[in-house]
Design a protein around this motif. Structure first.
Motif, PDB file in Angstrom:
ATOM      1  N   ILE A 115       0.844  -1.200   0.000  1.00 27.91           N
ATOM      2  CA  ILE A 115       0.000   0.000   0.000  1.00 27.91           C
ATOM      3  C   ILE A 115       0.873   1.240   0.000  1.00 27.91           C
ATOM      4  CG2 ILE A 115      -1.761   1.271   1.281  1.00 27.91           C
ATOM      5  CD1 ILE A 115      -2.708  -1.407   2.413  1.00 27.91           C
ATOM      6  N   ARG A 116       1.982   1.164   0.710  1.00 23.04           N
ATOM      7  CA  ARG A 116       2.906   2.296   0.766  1.00 23.04           C
ATOM      8  C   ARG A 116       3.445   2.630  -0.620  1.00 23.04           C
ATOM      9  NH1 ARG A 116       7.728   2.761   5.214  1.00 23.04           N
ATOM     10  NH2 ARG A 116       8.524   4.815   4.627  1.00 23.04           N
ATOM     11  N   SER A 117       3.827   1.592  -1.360  1.00 18.77           N
ATOM     12  CA  SER A 117       4.325   1.795  -2.712  1.00 18.77           C
ATOM     13  C   SER A 117       3.250   2.403  -3.603  1.00 18.77           C
ATOM     14  CB  SER A 117       4.810   0.471  -3.298  1.00 18.77           C
ATOM     15  OG  SER A 117       5.294   0.637  -4.608  1.00 18.77           O
ATOM     16  N   GLU A 118       2.020   1.944  -3.446  1.00 16.34           N
ATOM     17  CA  GLU A 118       0.916   2.480  -4.237  1.00 16.34           C
ATOM     18  C   GLU A 118       0.672   3.952  -3.914  1.00 16.34           C
ATOM     19  OE1 GLU A 118      -2.319  -0.078  -3.306  1.00 16.34           O
ATOM     20  OE2 GLU A 118      -1.682  -1.692  -4.653  1.00 16.34           O
ATOM     21  N   MET A 119       0.771   4.314  -2.627  1.00 20.28           N
ATOM     22  CA  MET A 119       0.568   5.703  -2.236  1.00 20.28           C
ATOM     23  C   MET A 119       1.696   6.589  -2.758  1.00 20.28           C
ATOM     24  SD  MET A 119      -2.292   6.239  -0.772  1.00 20.28           S
ATOM     25  CE  MET A 119      -1.932   7.917  -0.243  1.00 20.28           C
ATOM     26  N   GLN A 120       2.907   6.057  -2.807  1.00 18.85           N
ATOM     27  CA  GLN A 120       4.023   6.815  -3.385  1.00 18.85           C
ATOM     28  C   GLN A 120       3.757   7.107  -4.858  1.00 18.85           C
ATOM     29  OE1 GLN A 120       7.267   4.191  -2.558  1.00 18.85           O
ATOM     30  NE2 GLN A 120       7.335   4.683  -0.377  1.00 18.85           N
ATOM     31  N   ASP A 121       3.286   6.078  -5.570  1.00 19.17           N
ATOM     32  CA  ASP A 121       2.952   6.262  -6.987  1.00 19.17           C
ATOM     33  C   ASP A 121       1.822   7.284  -7.144  1.00 19.17           C
ATOM     34  OD1 ASP A 121       4.860   4.382  -7.709  1.00 19.17           O
ATOM     35  OD2 ASP A 121       3.417   2.728  -7.765  1.00 19.17           O
ATOM     36  N   GLU A 122       0.849   7.201  -6.232  1.00 20.96           N
ATOM     37  CA  GLU A 122      -0.282   8.133  -6.276  1.00 20.96           C
ATOM     38  C   GLU A 122       0.188   9.569  -6.054  1.00 20.96           C
ATOM     39  OE1 GLU A 122      -4.275   9.070  -6.801  1.00 20.96           O
ATOM     40  OE2 GLU A 122      -3.404   7.063  -6.897  1.00 20.96           O
ATOM     41  N   LEU A 123       1.116   9.737  -5.120  1.00 22.91           N
ATOM     42  CA  LEU A 123       1.628  11.079  -4.831  1.00 22.91           C
ATOM     43  C   LEU A 123       2.370  11.649  -6.041  1.00 22.91           C
ATOM     44  CD1 LEU A 123       2.017  13.349  -2.747  1.00 22.91           C
ATOM     45  CD2 LEU A 123       4.154  12.230  -2.069  1.00 22.91           C
ATOM     46  N   LEU A 124       3.169  10.826  -6.692  1.00 19.96           N
ATOM     47  CA  LEU A 124       3.891  11.279  -7.883  1.00 19.96           C
ATOM     48  C   LEU A 124       2.922  11.668  -8.994  1.00 19.96           C
ATOM     49  CD1 LEU A 124       6.791   8.661  -7.931  1.00 19.96           C
ATOM     50  CD2 LEU A 124       7.000  11.104  -7.468  1.00 19.96           C
ATOM     51  N   ALA A 125       1.849  10.897  -9.143  1.00 23.18           N
ATOM     52  CA  ALA A 125       0.843  11.213 -10.167  1.00 23.18           C
ATOM     53  C   ALA A 125       0.120  12.520  -9.828  1.00 23.18           C
ATOM     54  CB  ALA A 125      -0.155  10.065 -10.283  1.00 23.18           C
ATOM     55  N   LEU A 126      -0.192  12.705  -8.541  1.00 25.33           N
ATOM     56  CA  LEU A 126      -0.854  13.934  -8.115  1.00 25.33           C
ATOM     57  C   LEU A 126       0.049  15.143  -8.328  1.00 25.33           C
ATOM     58  CD1 LEU A 126      -2.608  12.844  -4.789  1.00 25.33           C
ATOM     59  CD2 LEU A 126      -3.732  13.663  -6.857  1.00 25.33           C
ATOM     60  N   GLU A 127       1.325  14.985  -8.008  1.00 20.74           N
ATOM     61  CA  GLU A 127       2.267  16.084  -8.185  1.00 20.74           C
ATOM     62  C   GLU A 127       2.389  16.464  -9.656  1.00 20.74           C
ATOM     63  OE1 GLU A 127       5.386  18.907  -7.524  1.00 20.74           O
ATOM     64  OE2 GLU A 127       3.517  18.265  -6.639  1.00 20.74           O
ATOM     65  N   ASP A 128       2.402  15.463 -10.510  1.00 19.12           N
ATOM     66  CA  ASP A 128       2.484  15.726 -11.942  1.00 19.12           C
ATOM     67  C   ASP A 128       1.258  16.499 -12.424  1.00 19.12           C
ATOM     68  OD1 ASP A 128       3.884  15.306 -14.492  1.00 19.12           O
ATOM     69  OD2 ASP A 128       2.152  14.085 -15.017  1.00 19.12           O
ATOM     70  N   LYS A 129       0.128  16.216 -11.801  1.00 13.55           N
ATOM     71  CA  LYS A 129      -1.132  16.859 -12.194  1.00 13.55           C
ATOM     72  C   LYS A 129      -1.308  18.232 -11.558  1.00 13.55           C
ATOM     73  CE  LYS A 129      -6.149  16.130 -11.727  1.00 13.55           C
ATOM     74  NZ  LYS A 129      -7.191  15.210 -11.196  1.00 13.55           N
TER      75      LYS A 129
END
Length: 381
Positions: A187-201
Motif C-alpha cells: 500500500i505504501r508503494s501504491e501511495m508513493q505512486d499516487e503522490l507522484l501522479a498527483l504532483e504531476d497533475k
C-alpha cells in the motif's frame, strides 16, 4: 533549542561548539543548527534521516508548530518566524497543508466531513466546502466513499482521506510528515505512486519527511539528508549516490540499487553520427565505414528520430536500387531521458545501441552496453 533560556547555548554554537559540547556545558539540547536551504516551487523536497536527526522538528518549524529559537523562515518572502498569531493563521490557511503520519482523522465523521474540516474551520459555507471536498476526494481516488465513516476504511484509504483534506484547502505547500510510514509495504508503494501522479497533475510544492532511503530516492526531486540536527547533504538522488558529502552519507546510501536511480539521460552518449532521412544509402554506408559502426540512426532535419539502418540492409538496398526510407527499420525500442536503468538493462541486452528520445521524439542520445555497465560499476570502485 529545546530550552527556555537558550542564549548561552546559542553563543557557544556560534563560537563553534558542537551539539554534544553544548549539552555537556549547559544541559541544553540543540534540536537544529545551521539549517540553511531553499525549496523550489513545484518540487518534491524530501527531508530524511534517522530517528533523532531533526527532520520532523524542522518540518514543524516550517509551519511554526514549533517556534524556532533563532533565524528566519521565508515563504514567498514573508518571514513566518516573526509572523503574528493572526498572520500565522492566515499563512496556514492559505499556503500550508499538513498530512500526518497517524492520519489524524475524526472517526465519527464521514469521509466528506473529514475532508471538508479544514474549510469548515475557515468559515467556508457548507455548499462550497462540500464542493471543494468532493473535488479533492475524486482527486485521490475515493469517489463513492464520501459517505463512509473513516473507521470503515483501510489504512491506505484513510491516508488518502488525510491527503484529500490537505488538498481541499488548495494550499501552495504540502507538508507531509512520514505520511506513508504506517502503511503496509504494498500500500505504501501504491501511495508513493499516487503522490507522484498527483504532483504531476497539480504541481504543488511538497516537503516530505521520511526515514526510508528507498522512498526518498523514489519521491524526491531533491533530498536533504540530516544527521544530529545538521544538514549532511542536499542534492538529487544521483548527486548523493555518485558524490556523497562525507562518510555518514556514504554509509547511509551504501547498498542502494543504482539501476533504480540512474536514468537513461545519466548514461547516454551523443548520438553521432546520424544520417538524414533525405540522404541516400551510399551516404549512410560511408558514415558507418568512417566511424567503424554497423548501424546508424536516421533522423529528420529537426532531429526527429525516424529509424535505424544497418550495414547489411544498406548494402542489400543498394543492390536492389532501393531508397534509405525503404530499407530502414522504423519500429525500434526507444528510451526516454528519465527511464531508470533497471528498465533498460533487459532491452540493452538485445538492442545496442539504444536511442534516447524526448517526448516529441527528438533524438537526445544513445546508450550502449558499456555505458550502462560503467555507471553501475562505479559502486564497486
Amino acid at each position: 533549542m529545546f530550552s527556555k533560556k537558550p542564549q548561552k547555548a546559542l553563543s557557544l554554537l556560534k563560537n563553534g561548539a558542537s551539539k554534544h559540547e553544548v549539552l555537556e556545558k549547559t544541559g541544553q539540547n540543540v534540536g537544529l543548527y545551521n539549517i540553511n536551504f531553499d525549496i523550489y516551487e513545484g518540487e518534491i523536497f524530501v527531508i530524511m534521516g534517522l530517528s533523532g536527526s531533526g527532520k520532523s522538528t524542522l518540518l514543524r518549524c516550517i509551519n511554526r508548530l514549533i517556534n524556532p529559537t533563532d533565524g528566519h523562515i521565508l515563504i514567498d518572502g514573508d518571514d513566518i518566524a516573526t509572523a503574528s498569531s493572526e498572520e500565522l493563521r492566515e499563512i496556514r490557511r492559505q499556503k500550508l497543508g499538513m498530512v500526518f503520519q497517524n492520519f489524524a482523522l475524526i472517526p465519527h465523521r464521514s469521509v466528506l466531513d473529514n475532508v471538508a474540516y479544514g474549510l469548515e474551520i475557515q468559515g467556508v459555507s457548507k455548499e462550497e466546502r462540500y464542493e471543494n471536498a468532493m473535488e479533492a476526494i475524486e482527486t485521490v481516488g475515493l469517489k463513492g466513499y464520501e459517505s463512509s465513516k473513516t473507521s470503515q476504511l483501510s489504512g491506505g484509504m484513510q491516508q488518502r482521506v488525510g491527503l484529500a483534506r490537505a488538498l481541499a484547502t488548495d494550499p501552495d505547500i504540502l507538508l507531509m510528515d512520514e505520511a506513508f510510514s504506517a502503511l503496509d509495504p504494498l500500500i505504501r508503494s501504491e501511495m508513493q505512486d499516487e503522490l507522484l501522479a498527483l504532483e504531476d497533475k497539480m504541481q504543488k510544492t511538497i516537503v516530505f519527511i521520511s526515514h526510508d532511503l528507498d522512498e526518498s530516492l523514489k519521491l524526491g526531486d531533491r533530498i536533504m539528508i540530516m544527521n544530529d540536527g545538521y544538514i549532511a547533504q542536499i542534492g538529487t538522488a544521483e548527486e548523493i549516490l555518485t558524490n556523497p558529502a562525507d562518510d555518514y552519507v556514504s554509509k547511509f546510501v551504501a547498498g542502494v540499487d543504482r539501476s533504480k536511480i540512474f536514468t537513461a539521460e545519466a548514461v547516454m552518449k551523443r548520438a553521432e553520427p546520424v544520417v538524414s532521412i533525405n540522404s541516400g544509402l551510399k551516404v549512410a554506408l560511408q558514415l558507418m565505414r568512417e566511424h567503424g559502426i554497423s548501424s546508424i540512426f536516421v533522423v529528420a532535419r529537426d532531429k526527429t528520430l525516424k529509424g535505424i539502418i544497418t550495414v547489411d540492409a544498406a548494402v542489400e538496398g543498394l543492390k536492389q536500387n532501393k531508397t534509405l526510407q525503404e530499407v530502414m527499420v522504423e519500429d525500434i525500442p526507444v528510451a526516454h531521458p528519465d527511464t531508470p536503468l533497471n528498465e533498460l538493462i533487459p532491452i540493452i541486452e538485445n538492442t545496442s545501441p539504444l536511442p534516447v528520445a524526448s517526448e516529441d521524439n527528438k533524438l537526445r542520445g544513445i546508450i550502449v552496453r558499456g555505458s550502462v555497465l560503467g555507471a553501475l560499476a562505479i559502486e564497486e570502485v
